[in-house]
Design a protein around this motif. Structure first.
Motif, PDB file in Angstrom:
ATOM      1  N   ASP A 152       0.594  -1.255   0.264  1.00 17.51           N
ATOM      2  CA  ASP A 152      -0.052   0.321   0.263  1.00 17.51           C
ATOM      3  C   ASP A 152       0.569   1.310  -0.001  1.00 17.51           C
ATOM      4  O   ASP A 152       0.202   1.879  -0.405  1.00 17.51           O
ATOM      5  CB  ASP A 152      -0.780   0.157   1.229  1.00 17.51           C
ATOM      6  N   LYS A 153       1.779   1.368   0.244  1.00 22.45           N
ATOM      7  CA  LYS A 153       2.973   2.263   0.983  1.00 22.45           C
ATOM      8  C   LYS A 153       3.701   2.872  -0.862  1.00 22.45           C
ATOM      9  O   LYS A 153       3.124   3.960  -0.650  1.00 22.45           O
ATOM     10  CB  LYS A 153       4.052   2.489   1.983  1.00 22.45           C
ATOM     11  N   THR A 154       3.669   1.618  -0.404  1.00 22.68           N
ATOM     12  CA  THR A 154       4.725   1.560  -2.283  1.00 22.68           C
ATOM     13  C   THR A 154       3.440   2.640  -3.148  1.00 22.68           C
ATOM     14  O   THR A 154       3.578   2.802  -4.532  1.00 22.68           O
ATOM     15  CB  THR A 154       5.100   0.854  -3.049  1.00 22.68           C
ATOM     16  N   LYS A 155       2.293   1.711  -3.849  1.00 23.91           N
ATOM     17  CA  LYS A 155       1.100   2.356  -4.416  1.00 23.91           C
ATOM     18  C   LYS A 155       1.116   3.930  -4.103  1.00 23.91           C
ATOM     19  O   LYS A 155       0.803   3.796  -5.064  1.00 23.91           O
ATOM     20  CB  LYS A 155      -0.037   1.372  -3.494  1.00 23.91           C
ATOM     21  N   ASN A 156       1.219   3.778  -3.180  1.00 28.03           N
ATOM     22  CA  ASN A 156       0.327   5.562  -2.998  1.00 28.03           C
ATOM     23  C   ASN A 156       1.448   6.226  -3.210  1.00 28.03           C
ATOM     24  O   ASN A 156       1.720   7.880  -3.273  1.00 28.03           O
ATOM     25  CB  ASN A 156       0.413   5.981  -1.224  1.00 28.03           C
ATOM     26  N   ILE A 157       2.676   5.902  -3.300  1.00 28.04           N
ATOM     27  CA  ILE A 157       4.466   6.300  -3.457  1.00 28.04           C
ATOM     28  C   ILE A 157       3.774   7.246  -5.159  1.00 28.04           C
ATOM     29  O   ILE A 157       4.527   7.757  -5.657  1.00 28.04           O
ATOM     30  CB  ILE A 157       5.638   5.467  -3.274  1.00 28.04           C
ATOM     31  N   VAL A 158       3.571   5.504  -5.819  1.00 28.16           N
ATOM     32  CA  VAL A 158       3.081   5.796  -7.608  1.00 28.16           C
ATOM     33  C   VAL A 158       2.369   6.523  -7.861  1.00 28.16           C
ATOM     34  O   VAL A 158       2.484   7.682  -8.786  1.00 28.16           O
ATOM     35  CB  VAL A 158       3.324   4.511  -7.779  1.00 28.16           C
ATOM     36  N   LYS A 159       1.295   6.794  -6.735  1.00 26.06           N
ATOM     37  CA  LYS A 159       0.189   7.356  -7.671  1.00 26.06           C
ATOM     38  C   LYS A 159       0.604   8.746  -7.034  1.00 26.06           C
ATOM     39  O   LYS A 159       0.193  10.049  -7.651  1.00 26.06           O
ATOM     40  CB  LYS A 159      -1.008   6.988  -6.086  1.00 26.06           C
ATOM     41  N   SER A 160       1.229   8.957  -6.248  1.00 22.74           N
ATOM     42  CA  SER A 160       1.817  10.910  -6.212  1.00 22.74           C
ATOM     43  C   SER A 160       2.931  10.605  -7.315  1.00 22.74           C
ATOM     44  O   SER A 160       2.756  12.124  -7.829  1.00 22.74           O
ATOM     45  CB  SER A 160       2.900  11.263  -4.579  1.00 22.74           C
ATOM     46  N   ILE A 161       3.915  10.272  -7.621  1.00 29.56           N
ATOM     47  CA  ILE A 161       4.310  10.397  -8.828  1.00 29.56           C
ATOM     48  C   ILE A 161       3.694  11.176  -9.923  1.00 29.56           C
ATOM     49  O   ILE A 161       3.789  12.024 -10.256  1.00 29.56           O
ATOM     50  CB  ILE A 161       5.611   9.556  -8.669  1.00 29.56           C
TER      51      ILE A 161
END
Length: 837
Positions: A773-782
């Motif tokens: 989930d944390k990685t997914k949020n980072i990718v969404k932010s990028i």
């Protein structure tokens, strides 16, 4: 917009807050709280006007914008830079993106905050380095230099305070202080405290003094009972202490204070260390200039004979003492050939003898009759060559009128320091020379090597042909060694028939292996004697600084031990103290040779890996380097690091670029499709790289829009301003850049807003971990950030259907990976395009 809020609320990169009526904060995420040092509840209900540090006039403008938002007017503001005031009055430089949203049924302002402390730290330190380097060139007084450094750090670089002081009887005493607020300077001038070995506080000065290394406190809030009154009174958040070392002791400490927390940190330590080194060398330069002035005075007044000639032996300097004693005027000496002042029968022969001796041993020493104005006197002279720079050589002659006791002293000196047969330095002097090098090498992170050369069964030469022949061969060995080394390497004659070499300032350890092979080839050639040709075999032992040892004796002993390794292999072999160094060196040398041959034989070829849009239609392709070694295709991971190390990479990429342009011309027969090329830092730093690429595009008649350039993040971290300028210049000519492996470097986001790139390639490591989930949020932010900056995103390494679906739902523009296409040769890619892929 609610979805966007969900994306950002767990972001560790972006802070966010939402405000409503009267700019009252109604929501913050954890990252924003951490930026400012507040708990969540402490910020709720607080007016965000209290958090922003701006002049009153600008604050009125901000209030007007906030009012429009809370009345429902929809508009965005991007890339504004401000300073926010956190808890304990800390100041945090930020960039913000502001939007109008509806939150809990009311029109609200959403502010996305990016912490720019890291960027500001780099900016200040790079500027500080630049300013200090300029001061070093101009200043030749020690205290004035340090005073100017303090002025610059406060007035130009914009740190809050700077204090320069000395430690006397373990008390830090300032002798100069500077502050942005003049009222604080008087207090700083009396800022004295005790230096204690166990005291990690006191602006980190104690630690810096005892370790002789840069010390810092990233955030003073983390320290308990540590000058808290002083820090709080002046809003200081971080400090740094730079010890200025002189003659192996801390002569001064430069204390720097700033209102921004974490402005000094381990990540910037290399820049702080560089400032320390610059100050060290500046003080040494000032000291050396004073010393040279003193030496010049001593030379002029003390020595009887000091003469400097050009490379043709014409006099260009004589000391005052010589003029006084000799009876000549300076005009009678300058421009004359020094040989003309020697009372000798054959001047040309004598000159050749001097030159040959200096070339072979480094110095010519002899007793000659010297012509004074009205008489002849015996002088003991020494002459040696001084290489000032490429193309500039001088000879220095020092002479003293001799008496019998002087002659005896000279013989004792020669016997103590030099081998009588070869004229080379002996073991004791060799060891001393190594120690001098190690002292410098340790400070400058240089590599060095000690080589011991052992002629095998040399005693048989002495027994069979006599010691006179043996001595001649030893002299020839010494000469061959000199002929195959650099002038500044050190050669010695050790005990018995062994020789020692110190190789200085090596780039890599394997370079030493190349030198050893060259020496073995030369030394093993036959030696001409009156008795005929004599052949010898040799073994060589190697040790390295700093890997094998860090003091001279140990390096020599370990090189001797390495001779046993050479002996076990046979004759004309090189032995290593550590076996793994040999194996690694051989492997690298073999691969380097293969790569040079591969470039010569055009074995480097291009593969293409397409990327697709959300409908799986090919939208472009990346050109990839491959090595066609026989029937095998080798991927870059196996050879690229060595290729970059040998600096062949620029030539390889140049050939690759030429091939890509030819291929683009073929591809556009069936379809216009952009192709990206990867350029290394070495290629980017080449002079006229822009002109070279644009000229080639015109020569091959390829439209600029069909070429993209991919660079790794480390390229722009190396020299941000240069890369930014290069990207802008290419863009003006219709060529666009992509940032490859984006997200792997923490600083990427802070630079992104300033780089005019077209694509971000999201690194494969994020795609593999997309279920987190944390990685997914980072990718969404990028992806969201890229869209707000009008930058397209390409996801690398997409191998599973669910990855594609997830990324597509996030709004990713393009996709590359084995799910769609593997890298393929040109012909296969061409067929794919023809078939409408």
């Amino acid at each position: 917009m609610q979805n966007f809020l969900e994306i950002l609320k767990d972001s560790k990169i972006f802070g966010i807050f939402i405000y409503q009526d009267s700019a009252s904060i109604v929501y913050t995420n954890k990252t924003f709280n951490e930026f400012l040092g507040y708990d969540h509840n402490e910020l709720l209900g607080k007016s965000f006007y209290d958090l922003i540090d701006v002049p009153d006039k600008e604050l009125e403008m901000i209030k007007n914008i906030a009012k429009r938002r809370t009345q429902g007017e929809v508009f965005s503001i991007e890339l504004k830079e401000y300073v926010l005031i956190g808890k304990n009055k800390i100041k945090v430089p930020v960039s913000i993106f502001a939007y109008t949203i509806e939150y809990e049924g009311k029109p609200s302002g959403l502010v996305v905050v990016f912490n720019k402390t890291k960027e500001k730290a780099y900016e200040k330190l790079f500027f500080a380095l630049s300013q200090i380097n300029q001061l070093i060139i101009r200043q030749n007084d020690e205290e004035k230099l340090l005073k100017s450094v303090c002025d610059v750090l406060v007035d130009k670089v914009d740190y809050a305070f700077c204090i320069v002081g000395r430690v006397e009887n373990k008390i830090f005493k300032p002798f100069f202080a500077r502050a942005q607020n003049k009222d604080n300077e008087e207090e700083l001038k009396s800022f004295m405290f005790e230096i204690k070995a166990q005291n990690i506080c006191k602006c980190s000065a104690s630690k810096a003094f005892y370790s002789k290394k840069v010390s810092y406190i990233s955030n003073v809030v983390d320290l308990k009972n540590c000058m808290s009154d002083f820090f709080e009174r002046h809003n200081i958040s971080s400090t740094c202490a730079i010890p200025v070392v002189k003659k192996l002791k801390v002569a001064y400490i430069v204390l720097i204070f700033d209102v921004i927390p974490n402005i000094f940190d381990g990540e910037y330590l290399h820049l702080l260390n560089e400032i320390q080194q610059d100050l060290f060398f500046a003080l040494k330069k000032i000291e050396d200039e004073k010393f040279f002035w003193l030496i010049n005075k001593v030379i002029n007044e003390s020595f009887e004979l000091v003469i400097i000639t050009d490379k043709n032996f014409k006099v260009i300097f004589v000391n005052n003492r010589h003029i006084l004693i000799s009876g000549y005027t300076k005009k009678e000496l300058l421009g004359k050939n020094i040989i003309n002042f020697f009372a000798i029968d054959k001047p040309k022969t004598f000159k050749k003898e001097i030159l040959d001796t200096i070339k072979n041993t480094g110095e010519f020493s002899n007793i000659i009759k010297y012509k004074l104005k009205n008489t002849l006197k015996d002088y003991y002279i020494s002459m040696f060559l001084y290489d000032y720079m490429v193309g500039e050589q001088y000879y220095i002659l020092i002479g003293k009128e001799i008496a019998k006791e002087d002659d005896l002293k000279e013989k004792i000196f020669k016997f103590s320091h030099f081998d009588q047969i070869t004229g080379l330095i002996n073991l004791a002097t060799f060891e001393y020379s190594i120690e001098l090098f190690l002292e410098r090498a340790a400070k400058q992170n240089q590599i060095g090597a000690v080589i011991i050369i052992n002629p095998i069964q040399f005693k048989n030469i002495n027994h069979a042909f006599g010691y006179d022949v043996g001595n001649i061969i030893l002299q020839n060995i010494a000469q061959r060694i000199k002929n195959n080394l650099r002038q500044y390497d050190i050669i010695a004659k050790l005990e018995s028939d062994r020789f020692g070499i110190l190789l200085k300032d090596l780039k890599t350890q394997e370079d030493t292996f190349v030198v050893c092979i060259k020496l073995l080839n030369e030394l093993s050639k036959p030696y001409e004697t009156q008795q005929g040709k004599i052949s010898l075999s040799f073994n060589i032992g190697l040790s390295f600084f700093p890997d094998d040892a860090k003091i001279a004796k140990d390096l020599i002993n370990k090189a001797r031990l390495a001779l046993a390794d050479a002996k076990a292999k046979g004759e004309n072999q090189v032995g290593f103290f550590k076996k793994e160094i040999e194996q690694e060196s051989l492997k690298k040398l073999e691969l380097k040779a293969e790569l040079e041959l591969a470039l010569l034989n055009n074995e480097f070829i291009v593969y293409y890996q397409p990327y697709v849009d959300k409908n799986k239609k090919i939208s472009g392709a990346e050109s990839l380097l491959r090595w066609k070694k026989g029937a095998n295709i080798i991927s870059p991971g196996e050879f690229l690091p060595i290729l970059e190390e040998t600096y062949l990479i620029a030539d390889v990429e140049n050939n690759l670029f030429e091939q890509v342009l030819k291929d683009i011309k073929e591809f556009k027969i069936v379809r216009y499709i952009p192709i990206s090329i990867n350029l290394s830092l070495q290629s980017l730093m080449r002079k006229h790289i822009k002109d070279l690429i644009i000229t080639n595009l015109k020569y091959h008649n390829v439209d600029e829009s069909l070429l993209k350039i991919e660079i790794l993040e480390r390229a722009f971290l190396n020299d941000f301003n240069y890369i930014k300028r290069l990207i802008d210049e290419f863009r003006q000519n219709g060529i666009y850049f992509a940032l490859d492996d984006f997200g792997t470097g923490y600083s990427s986001l802070s630079y992104l807003t300033k780089l005019n790139v077209e694509f971000l390639k999201i690194d494969i490591s994020f795609i593999k971990d997309l279920q987190n989930d944390k990685t997914k949020n980072i990718v969404k932010s990028i992806i969201y950030l890229a869209k707000s900056l009008n930058i397209k995103t390409i996801a690398e390494g997409v191998e599973e259907r669910w990855q594609f679906d997830t990324l597509k739902s996030m709004g990713c523009d393009y996709f590359q990976g084995y799910l769609f296409y593997k890298p393929m040769p040109k012909d296969k890619f061409f067929e794919l395009l023809k078939n409408g892929g």
